[in-house]
Design a protein around this motif. Structure first.
Motif, mmCIF file in Angstrom:
data_model
loop_
_atom_site.group_PDB
_atom_site.id
_atom_site.type_symbol
_atom_site.label_atom_id
_atom_site.label_comp_id
_atom_site.label_asym_id
_atom_site.label_seq_id
_atom_site.Cartn_x
_atom_site.Cartn_y
_atom_site.Cartn_z
ATOM 1 N N UNK A 213 34.385 10.665 27.832
ATOM 2 C CA UNK A 213 33.756 11.755 27.101
ATOM 3 C C UNK A 213 33.259 11.341 25.730
ATOM 4 N N UNK A 214 33.206 10.021 25.447
ATOM 5 C CA UNK A 214 32.633 9.533 24.214
ATOM 6 C C UNK A 214 33.504 9.827 23.002
ATOM 7 N N UNK A 215 32.848 10.008 21.868
ATOM 8 C CA UNK A 215 33.515 10.204 20.588
ATOM 9 C C UNK A 215 34.177 11.580 20.495
ATOM 10 N N UNK A 216 35.041 11.721 19.492
ATOM 11 C CA UNK A 216 35.748 12.991 19.308
ATOM 12 C C UNK A 216 35.438 13.660 17.978
ATOM 13 N N UNK A 217 34.906 12.918 17.013
ATOM 14 C CA UNK A 217 34.544 13.521 15.729
ATOM 15 C C UNK A 217 33.070 13.274 15.438
ATOM 16 N N UNK A 218 32.546 14.126 14.591
ATOM 17 C CA UNK A 218 31.115 14.060 14.298
ATOM 18 C C UNK A 218 30.906 14.470 12.838
ATOM 19 N N UNK A 219 30.056 13.751 12.156
ATOM 20 C CA UNK A 219 29.717 14.072 10.770
ATOM 21 C C UNK A 219 28.220 14.333 10.704
ATOM 22 N N UNK A 220 27.859 15.551 10.352
ATOM 23 C CA UNK A 220 26.442 15.896 10.254
ATOM 24 C C UNK A 220 26.230 16.938 9.174
ATOM 25 N N UNK A 221 25.000 17.082 8.771
ATOM 26 C CA UNK A 221 24.644 17.977 7.677
ATOM 27 C C UNK A 221 24.997 19.418 8.033
ATOM 28 N N UNK A 222 25.618 20.101 7.079
ATOM 29 C CA UNK A 222 25.947 21.507 7.255
ATOM 30 C C UNK A 222 27.337 21.778 7.774
ATOM 31 N N UNK A 223 28.130 20.714 8.038
ATOM 32 C CA UNK A 223 29.483 20.854 8.565
ATOM 33 C C UNK A 223 30.461 20.046 7.709
ATOM 34 N N UNK A 224 31.755 20.298 7.858
ATOM 35 C CA UNK A 224 32.740 19.446 7.176
ATOM 36 C C UNK A 224 32.669 18.027 7.714
ATOM 37 N N UNK A 225 33.034 17.075 6.897
ATOM 38 C CA UNK A 225 32.984 15.682 7.315
ATOM 39 C C UNK A 225 34.025 15.428 8.410
ATOM 40 N N UNK A 226 33.613 14.745 9.463
ATOM 41 C CA UNK A 226 34.513 14.374 10.550
ATOM 42 C C UNK A 226 35.061 15.547 11.342
ATOM 43 N N UNK A 227 34.231 16.552 11.630
ATOM 44 C CA UNK A 227 34.741 17.688 12.410
ATOM 45 C C UNK A 227 34.902 17.304 13.879
ATOM 46 N N UNK A 228 35.728 18.065 14.592
ATOM 47 C CA UNK A 228 36.000 17.787 16.000
ATOM 48 C C UNK A 228 34.845 18.287 16.860
ATOM 49 N N UNK A 229 34.499 17.470 17.844
ATOM 50 C CA UNK A 229 33.295 17.713 18.640
ATOM 51 C C UNK A 229 33.627 17.542 20.117
ATOM 52 N N UNK A 230 33.309 18.534 20.921
ATOM 53 C CA UNK A 230 33.595 18.430 22.351
ATOM 54 C C UNK A 230 33.176 19.677 23.094
ATOM 55 N N UNK A 231 33.601 19.775 24.337
ATOM 56 C CA UNK A 231 33.238 20.925 25.170
ATOM 57 C C UNK A 231 34.227 22.066 24.989
ATOM 58 N N UNK A 232 33.813 23.253 25.390
ATOM 59 C CA UNK A 232 34.669 24.429 25.318
ATOM 60 C C UNK A 232 35.062 24.843 26.731
ATOM 61 N N UNK A 233 36.359 24.923 26.953
ATOM 62 C CA UNK A 233 36.861 25.253 28.288
ATOM 63 C C UNK A 233 36.607 26.715 28.627
ATOM 64 N N UNK A 234 36.565 26.977 29.920
ATOM 65 C CA UNK A 234 36.321 28.341 30.411
ATOM 66 C C UNK A 234 37.292 28.673 31.539
ATOM 67 N N UNK A 235 38.513 28.112 31.441
ATOM 68 C CA UNK A 235 39.518 28.408 32.451
ATOM 69 C C UNK A 235 39.548 27.398 33.588
ATOM 70 N N UNK A 236 40.211 27.791 34.661
ATOM 71 C CA UNK A 236 40.389 26.943 35.847
ATOM 72 C C UNK A 236 39.746 27.616 37.060
#
Length: 451
Positions: A213-236
């Motif tokens: 699933x690649x990287x887990x943190x992301x730093x980009x304009x408009x967000x806190x530095x090193x925020x967590x980045x990934x998918x959002x679950x929708x149950x099972x």
């Protein structure tokens, strides 16, 4: 040309309580306003980072064969697998393993703020308040290079600007009532972190999640530095019918018991383009409280601190809850999906061939990092001097007996050992890739003597 920098600053204060118009306000003991502005430079990146680095290798791994004579593979590995062991044909080599960055500049932090220092009721109540605004520009960070360059190390660059704005406040009340004295103080701070610019314009990725699933943190304009980045679950997917409907809608090949995720960009597909902000590891509020009590020979002291608003990316948890491998697991896997229609399940199915979708980086591994910790509690008693003189013959001048407890308790929802997670860097704050050592609870009994 950038070896030196100019970093001015100034500060000023006004003691308002000394002004004539404040003389008739007896409940204000002191009142002072403060303002400050300044620039601080930082070059803590190591020496000669602006230069290219020439690498000669280790264990003869940077060599070049001259000529056409090639003998058998060297079984010792001294000259490198696949190289000739004919020393007349194999010559010492050198390669560039970092690019020069001769235009890097000092990292600068511009700070502006104001504060108030005040005391009331004959100094029984004390207040300190500060507001600050910091802009750190030309941040010196290691920027990964494309592998197509043939260089696998990062290069130092003035790659970003980050702002921090917040408040800090401390309030203390202290008083003495006959033989009873006490002091209670509390402090609170709030900070908002935001990336203002990136030198190259592209987000900076960091961290990893089991290599899936690649990287887990992301730093980009408009967000806190090193925020967590990934998918959002929708149950099972509870039933086979649910899996069929999900596969039909999104073109997946999942089975009952597998995790499902939200189509955040609404393109009818579930892929890496559906990753989003999942929180960050920076606390919004940091809290602290101290209490001191004394009555005749008894004394009591307690110290508590904590933080609110931070998230923890619990990567280590994913190793213990994934059931596609033959390793130890936590009791949480007892709540896995077991049969078609298992509505009680909170974890996906156990299957060595289960798809990576069941354990990729997502909000499944994000936990609340807020906590409150009783750091220390001490209860002591100082034996009166006349008692010591009667029983000690005057040899001992003071004696204090005390009992101290460290880390008495921690209130937290985090399922790991310690919510104060070790961090390897700013862009990977609160990324729990290895279990943080538990904080030991200790009790100390002691006697203090003076002669």
């Amino acid at each position: 040309g950038n070896r030196w920098g100019y970093f001015p600053s100034f500060a000023a204060a006004w003691k308002i309580n000394e002004e004539e118009f404040m003389k008739d306000i007896p409940w204000i003991s002191s009142l002072k306003l403060r303002v400050n502005w300044g620039i601080v430079g930082n070059d803590a990146i190591g020496a000669y980072q602006y230069m290219a680095n020439l690498y000669t290798g280790g264990k003869n791994n940077v060599r070049y064969p001259f000529g056409t004579s090639v003998t058998a593979f060297d079984p010792t590995g001294i000259y490198g697998t696949g190289f000739t062991n004919d020393l007349t044909q194999l010559q010492k080599g050198v390669t560039v393993n970092s690019l020069p960055t001769t235009d890097i500049r000092w990292e600068e932090t511009r700070t502006a703020g104001f504060g108030i220092d005040a005391s009331f009721l004959t100094n029984k109540l004390n207040l300190t308040f500060d507001y600050y605004s910091k802009l750190t520009s030309d941040i010196l960070i290691a920027v990964p290079l494309a592998y197509s360059t043939g260089i696998y190390s990062s290069t130092i660059s003035n790659a970003a600007s980050v702002s921090n704005r917040g408040i800090e406040m401390q309030l203390t009340w202290k008083d003495q009532i006959a033989d009873f004295g006490y002091s209670v103080s509390g402090n609170v701070s709030y900070n908002k972190n935001n990336v203002e610019s990136l030198g190259a314009g592209e987000p900076i990725q960091g961290g990893s999640h089991q290599g899936v699933g690649g990287f887990t943190t992301r730093t980009e304009i408009g967000y806190p530095i090193g925020y967590f980045f990934g998918r959002k679950t929708d149950g099972i997917l509870i039933t086979a019918a649910d899996a069929l409907a999900y596969n039909t809608q999104f073109g997946t090949t999942l089975s009952a018991g597998d995790m499902k995720y939200k189509d955040l960009n609404e393109d009818g597909k579930i892929d890496d383009n559906d990753r989003a902000y999942l929180g960050d590891g920076m606390p919004k509020w940091i809290l602290g409280m101290n209490m001191d009590l004394n009555y005749k020979g008894f004394d009591f002291r307690a110290n508590t601190y904590g933080s609110v608003g931070a998230k923890i990316y619990f990567v280590e948890k994913s190793w213990y809850e994934n059931m596609n491998n033959a390793r130890n697991h936590t009791v949480a896997v007892l709540n896995r999906w077991k049969y078609d229609g298992d509505t009680e399940a909170t974890l996906p199915r156990a299957d060595i061939d289960a798809p990576a979708q069941n354990y990729i980086g997502s909000d499944r591994w994000i936990e609340d990092g807020s906590y409150l910790r009783m750091k220390s509690v001490t209860l002591g008693y100082t034996i009166p001097a006349h008692t010591l003189s009667n029983f000690g013959g005057g040899l001992i001048s003071t004696m204090r007996i005390y009992l101290t407890s460290e880390n008495l308790f921690t209130v937290s929802k985090f399922s790991g050992f310690n919510p104060e997670v070790r961090s390897s860097g700013v862009t990977t704050r609160n990324l729990e890739t290895t279990l943080t050592t538990p904080v030991p609870k200790t009790y100390v009994f002691g006697i203090q003597l003076s002669f």
